[in-house]
Design a protein around this motif. Structure first.
Motif, PDB file in Angstrom:
ATOM      1  N   THR A 101       0.859  -1.185   0.000  1.00  0.00           N
ATOM      2  CA  THR A 101       0.000   0.000   0.000  1.00  0.00           C
ATOM      3  C   THR A 101       0.895   1.235   0.000  1.00  0.00           C
ATOM      4  O   THR A 101       2.108   1.128   0.189  1.00  0.00           O
ATOM      5  CB  THR A 101      -0.891   0.027   1.254  1.00  0.00           C
ATOM      6  OG1 THR A 101      -0.061   0.296   2.406  1.00  0.00           O
ATOM      7  CG2 THR A 101      -1.634  -1.288   1.444  1.00  0.00           C
ATOM      8  N   PRO A 102       0.335   2.437  -0.206  1.00  0.00           N
ATOM      9  CA  PRO A 102       1.162   3.646  -0.145  1.00  0.00           C
ATOM     10  C   PRO A 102       1.904   3.803   1.179  1.00  0.00           C
ATOM     11  O   PRO A 102       2.992   4.382   1.228  1.00  0.00           O
ATOM     12  CB  PRO A 102       0.138   4.771  -0.350  1.00  0.00           C
ATOM     13  CG  PRO A 102      -0.951   4.141  -1.164  1.00  0.00           C
ATOM     14  CD  PRO A 102      -1.047   2.731  -0.650  1.00  0.00           C
ATOM     15  N   ASN A 103       1.349   3.274   2.260  1.00  0.00           N
ATOM     16  CA  ASN A 103       1.990   3.387   3.565  1.00  0.00           C
ATOM     17  C   ASN A 103       2.904   2.201   3.885  1.00  0.00           C
ATOM     18  O   ASN A 103       3.783   2.313   4.745  1.00  0.00           O
ATOM     19  CB  ASN A 103       0.928   3.479   4.672  1.00  0.00           C
ATOM     20  CG  ASN A 103       0.215   4.804   4.655  1.00  0.00           C
ATOM     21  OD1 ASN A 103       0.743   5.811   4.191  1.00  0.00           O
ATOM     22  ND2 ASN A 103      -1.013   4.799   5.150  1.00  0.00           N
ATOM     23  N   THR A 104       2.702   1.075   3.216  1.00  0.00           N
ATOM     24  CA  THR A 104       3.436  -0.149   3.550  1.00  0.00           C
ATOM     25  C   THR A 104       3.983  -0.776   2.280  1.00  0.00           C
ATOM     26  O   THR A 104       3.290  -1.541   1.597  1.00  0.00           O
ATOM     27  CB  THR A 104       2.531  -1.154   4.281  1.00  0.00           C
ATOM     28  OG1 THR A 104       1.919  -0.506   5.398  1.00  0.00           O
ATOM     29  CG2 THR A 104       3.337  -2.353   4.774  1.00  0.00           C
ATOM     30  N   ASP A 105       5.226  -0.442   1.970  1.00  0.00           N
ATOM     31  CA  ASP A 105       5.911  -0.986   0.800  1.00  0.00           C
ATOM     32  C   ASP A 105       6.664  -2.243   1.232  1.00  0.00           C
ATOM     33  O   ASP A 105       7.692  -2.160   1.907  1.00  0.00           O
ATOM     34  CB  ASP A 105       6.876   0.057   0.229  1.00  0.00           C
ATOM     35  CG  ASP A 105       7.673  -0.462  -0.963  1.00  0.00           C
ATOM     36  OD1 ASP A 105       7.410  -1.598  -1.410  1.00  0.00           O
ATOM     37  OD2 ASP A 105       8.566   0.266  -1.443  1.00  0.00           O
TER      38      ASP A 105
END
Length: 293
Positions: A101-105
């Protein structure tokens, strides 16, 4: 006898997501180095061994977690305890990108803070590593929802590995280990790396090391298991593999890597990595799409 130190390209994944392997098999000396077009995470649960990653050698121990990028030459090269238990995960870049996700690469642990691909060795408590991996060691049944539960367990493991990689102020890459080469061999290796694009004849390397070519050849064979000429070619090919995705054309790099003949470079590249330069460029850019074709 075949040259077990010549890397080969292997891609044995049967799906486009991830695979989990649990092994107790004794590591025989002389296993061939290889590369993949997917990520590998090699986790040691018990025992110790020497593990080759690109141009580095790691002494693994219980709790070691080695993060390996696609295209990187690697393998266990020597088991140093009677028992050696490990779990290794093969994961496609496409899968990690799909569940990030944008917060969790979830690919972050395979890169530096600047986004450059890098390999790492993480250290975990063995109990924590078991807690992370044990849910993945049971293959999902065909029952409803089991495949998604198994996928969620893999995502949980990747979150933990990334958290561990980011625990420090800086994300530290895999350190070069202090391999006990003799001063002559270490000096020769350094000279080769610093002059890789030049004419590296055996006489010139020996003269720089204040020895003769016969003694240098014996030292290389004893300490590295190869000849100076073969070592030079391997280093040139490793450099070409790093430059090729950046510059995009084998014609732009073969002289930079010390090859005088373009056809010799192409033939050597294919023999070393098991694919042509064109095939290497294709999978390095879109490995998941190529695999599905």
């Amino acid at each position: 006898m075949p040259d077990t130190r010549t890397p080969v390209f292997v891609s044995t994944m049967t799906n486009d997501r991830f695979e989990v392997f649990h092994s107790f098999v004794h590591v025989e000396d002389g296993l061939r180095l290889h590369t993949h077009d997917h990520y590998e995470i090699n986790c040691v649960l018990d025992g110790t061994a020497a593990f080759h990653v690109d141009d580095r050698l790691v002494e693994t121990r219980p709790g070691s977690v080695i993060m390996i990028n696609p295209g990187v030459v690697h393998n266990v090269v020597r088991q140093t305890t009677p028992r050696y238990e490990r779990v290794y995960l093969h994961i496609t870049p496409r899968f990690l990108q799909a569940v990030s996700t944008p917060n969790t690469d979830l690919e972050r642990c395979f890169r530096t803070a600047d986004g450059v691909p890098t390999n790492r060795v993480l250290a975990m408590q063995v109990a924590q590593l078991h807690e992370t991996l044990d849910p993945l060691l049971h293959a999902p049944t065909a029952a409803y929802g089991e495949d998604l539960r198994h996928e969620r367990q893999l995502v949980d493991a990747m979150i933990r590995f990334n958290e561990l990689a980011m625990a420090g102020t800086d994300m530290q890459p895999l350190p070069k280990m202090n391999v006990a080469y003799s001063p002559t061999v270490a000096r020769a290796m350094r000279y080769i790396d610093e002059h890789i694009g030049e004419d590296l004849c055996l006489d010139a390397i020996a003269a720089y090391c204040a020895t003769n070519k016969f003694s240098l050849s014996r030292d290389f064979k004893r300490e590295l298991g190869t000849t100076p000429a073969r070592f030079v070619q391997s280093r040139r090919l490793q450099r070409s593999r790093r430059l090729l995705p950046q510059l995009g054309s084998p014609k732009l790099i073969y002289r930079m890597c010390g090859f005088k003949s373009y056809t010799h470079f192409l033939r050597s590249f294919q023999q070393e990595f098991g694919m042509t330069t064109g095939e290497f460029l294709e999978w390095s850019r879109t490995p998941a799409d190529r695999r599905e074709a």
